[in-house]
Design a protein around this motif. Structure first.
Motif, short mmCIF file in Angstrom:
data_model
loop_
_atom_site.label_atom_id
_atom_site.label_comp_id
_atom_site.label_asym_id
_atom_site.label_seq_id
_atom_site.Cartn_x
_atom_site.Cartn_y
_atom_site.Cartn_z
N LEU A 48 34.49 36.68 29.61
CA LEU A 48 35.39 37.23 30.64
C LEU A 48 36.76 36.54 30.62
CD1 LEU A 48 32.96 37.83 33.61
CD2 LEU A 48 34.42 39.56 32.53
N TRP A 49 36.81 35.29 30.19
CA TRP A 49 38.09 34.57 30.09
C TRP A 49 38.85 34.91 28.81
CZ3 TRP A 49 40.10 32.92 34.24
CH2 TRP A 49 39.33 32.33 35.25
N SER A 50 38.12 35.37 27.78
CA SER A 50 38.77 35.46 26.46
C SER A 50 38.73 36.83 25.79
CB SER A 50 38.11 34.45 25.52
OG SER A 50 36.74 34.75 25.33
N PHE A 51 38.02 37.82 26.35
CA PHE A 51 37.83 39.08 25.61
C PHE A 51 39.11 39.89 25.47
CE2 PHE A 51 37.62 40.87 29.78
CZ PHE A 51 37.90 42.21 29.64
N HIS A 52 40.05 39.70 26.35
CA HIS A 52 41.30 40.45 26.29
C HIS A 52 42.41 39.51 26.75
CE1 HIS A 52 44.26 43.50 27.65
NE2 HIS A 52 43.74 44.23 26.68
N GLN A 53 43.42 39.31 25.92
CA GLN A 53 44.46 38.31 26.22
C GLN A 53 45.17 38.54 27.54
OE1 GLN A 53 46.99 38.21 22.76
NE2 GLN A 53 46.09 36.27 22.13
N LEU A 54 45.42 39.79 27.89
CA LEU A 54 46.19 40.06 29.09
C LEU A 54 45.32 40.35 30.32
CD1 LEU A 54 48.96 42.30 27.51
CD2 LEU A 54 49.02 39.85 27.99
N ALA A 55 44.01 40.30 30.14
CA ALA A 55 43.11 40.60 31.25
C ALA A 55 42.88 39.36 32.11
CB ALA A 55 41.78 41.11 30.72
N PHE A 56 42.82 39.59 33.40
CA PHE A 56 42.38 38.55 34.32
C PHE A 56 41.30 39.16 35.19
CE2 PHE A 56 42.65 36.53 38.54
CZ PHE A 56 42.16 35.28 38.18
N VAL A 57 40.10 38.66 35.02
CA VAL A 57 38.96 39.15 35.79
C VAL A 57 38.39 37.96 36.56
CG1 VAL A 57 36.71 40.29 35.69
CG2 VAL A 57 38.47 40.86 34.00
N PRO A 58 38.79 37.80 37.83
CA PRO A 58 38.28 36.66 38.61
C PRO A 58 36.78 36.77 38.79
CG PRO A 58 39.58 38.13 39.99
CD PRO A 58 39.65 38.67 38.59
N HIS A 59 36.08 35.71 38.41
CA HIS A 59 34.63 35.75 38.47
C HIS A 59 34.07 34.35 38.72
CE1 HIS A 59 35.57 34.65 34.31
NE2 HIS A 59 34.38 34.07 34.28
N VAL A 60 32.89 34.32 39.29
CA VAL A 60 32.14 33.07 39.50
C VAL A 60 30.66 33.39 39.35
CG1 VAL A 60 33.85 32.01 41.04
CG2 VAL A 60 31.98 33.36 42.01
N MET A 61 29.87 32.34 39.28
CA MET A 61 28.42 32.50 39.24
C MET A 61 27.89 32.76 40.65
SD MET A 61 27.50 32.14 36.13
CE MET A 61 28.24 31.59 34.60
N ALA A 62 26.84 33.56 40.73
CA ALA A 62 26.18 33.84 42.01
C ALA A 62 25.73 32.52 42.64
CB ALA A 62 24.99 34.76 41.80
N GLY A 63 25.84 32.47 43.94
CA GLY A 63 25.38 31.29 44.67
C GLY A 63 26.42 30.20 44.83
N THR A 64 27.59 30.35 44.20
CA THR A 64 28.63 29.34 44.37
C THR A 64 29.38 29.60 45.68
OG1 THR A 64 30.27 30.59 43.12
CG2 THR A 64 28.89 29.03 41.88
N PRO A 65 30.05 28.59 46.23
CA PRO A 65 30.75 28.78 47.50
C PRO A 65 31.81 29.88 47.48
CG PRO A 65 30.52 26.44 47.03
CD PRO A 65 30.05 27.19 45.80
N LEU A 66 32.44 30.13 46.34
CA LEU A 66 33.50 31.14 46.27
C LEU A 66 32.97 32.56 46.01
CD1 LEU A 66 36.26 29.24 44.27
CD2 LEU A 66 36.22 29.80 46.71
N ALA A 67 31.68 32.72 45.82
CA ALA A 67 31.11 34.03 45.49
C ALA A 67 31.46 35.11 46.51
CB ALA A 67 29.60 33.92 45.30
N PRO A 68 31.38 34.86 47.81
CA PRO A 68 31.71 35.93 48.76
C PRO A 68 33.15 36.43 48.66
CG PRO A 68 30.47 34.21 49.87
CD PRO A 68 30.83 33.68 48.50
N THR A 70 34.99 36.37 45.74
CA THR A 70 35.33 36.69 44.35
C THR A 70 34.82 38.09 44.00
OG1 THR A 70 35.13 34.33 43.86
CG2 THR A 70 35.19 35.83 41.98
N PRO A 71 35.66 38.92 43.37
CA PRO A 71 35.25 40.31 43.12
C PRO A 71 34.23 40.52 42.02
CG PRO A 71 37.52 39.95 42.43
CD PRO A 71 37.06 38.69 43.07
N VAL A 72 34.07 39.56 41.11
CA VAL A 72 33.11 39.71 40.02
C VAL A 72 32.16 38.51 40.04
CG1 VAL A 72 32.80 39.94 37.52
CG2 VAL A 72 34.75 41.05 38.64
N ILE A 73 30.87 38.81 40.15
CA ILE A 73 29.85 37.77 40.26
C ILE A 73 28.89 37.89 39.08
CG2 ILE A 73 28.02 36.81 41.73
CD1 ILE A 73 30.82 36.83 43.03
#
Length: 145
Positions: A48-68, A70-73
């Protein structure tokens, strides 16, 4: 109950998941990505960090404090967690995800390996028995089957 889409014949299921998650995020949707295990979760995280140079897809692992917030879990089938949002669930694991009735859409991504096709057929039959609306797509040709 969700609408279900199957993407068959994906050359690289994780890469397809990244592409579809990027499109969903760009459209303002929230996404849950369910993978089989920790190894696949780490691979997907890196991709998700590297598949497309201009893409930004904010993501975290499920269960982390920022999950609620963050749009991609990313969640693991071998360590089920509560999903903080229930719009789109991408399933890359071999089983039926628990709690699918909470989601608006379920997207199944199946690779070209025979080991993935058998469990996918079982899931298709399961969803059909639940009378869920089903659509199938060829992931390589990008067309409905």
């Amino acid at each position: 109950m969700p609408r279900v889409q199957f993407y068959h014949n994906a050359e690289n299921p994780l890469a397809l998941a990244c592409e579809l998650a990027e499109r969903a995020f760009a459209g303002g949707r929230k996404v849950a990505l369910r993978v089989p295990d920790g190894t696949a979760a780490r691979q997907l995280d890196q991709l998700l960090w590297s598949f497309h140079q201009l893409a930004f897809v904010p993501h975290v692992m499920a269960g982390t404090p920022l999950a609620p917030e963050t749009p991609v879990i990313i969640g693991r089938a071998d360590a089920p967690a509560e999903w903080p949002h229930h719009e789109i669930l991408f399933n890359l694991a071999d089983d039926v995800p628990p709690g699918i009735e909470q989601f608006r859409m379920l997207i199944e991504i199946i690779g070209q390996d025979e080991a993935q096709k058998g469990p996918a057929r079982t899931r298709w039959k399961h969803y059909k028995n639940l009378d869920l609306p089903l659509q199938a797509f060829d992931a390589v040709r990008r067309e409905a089957l």
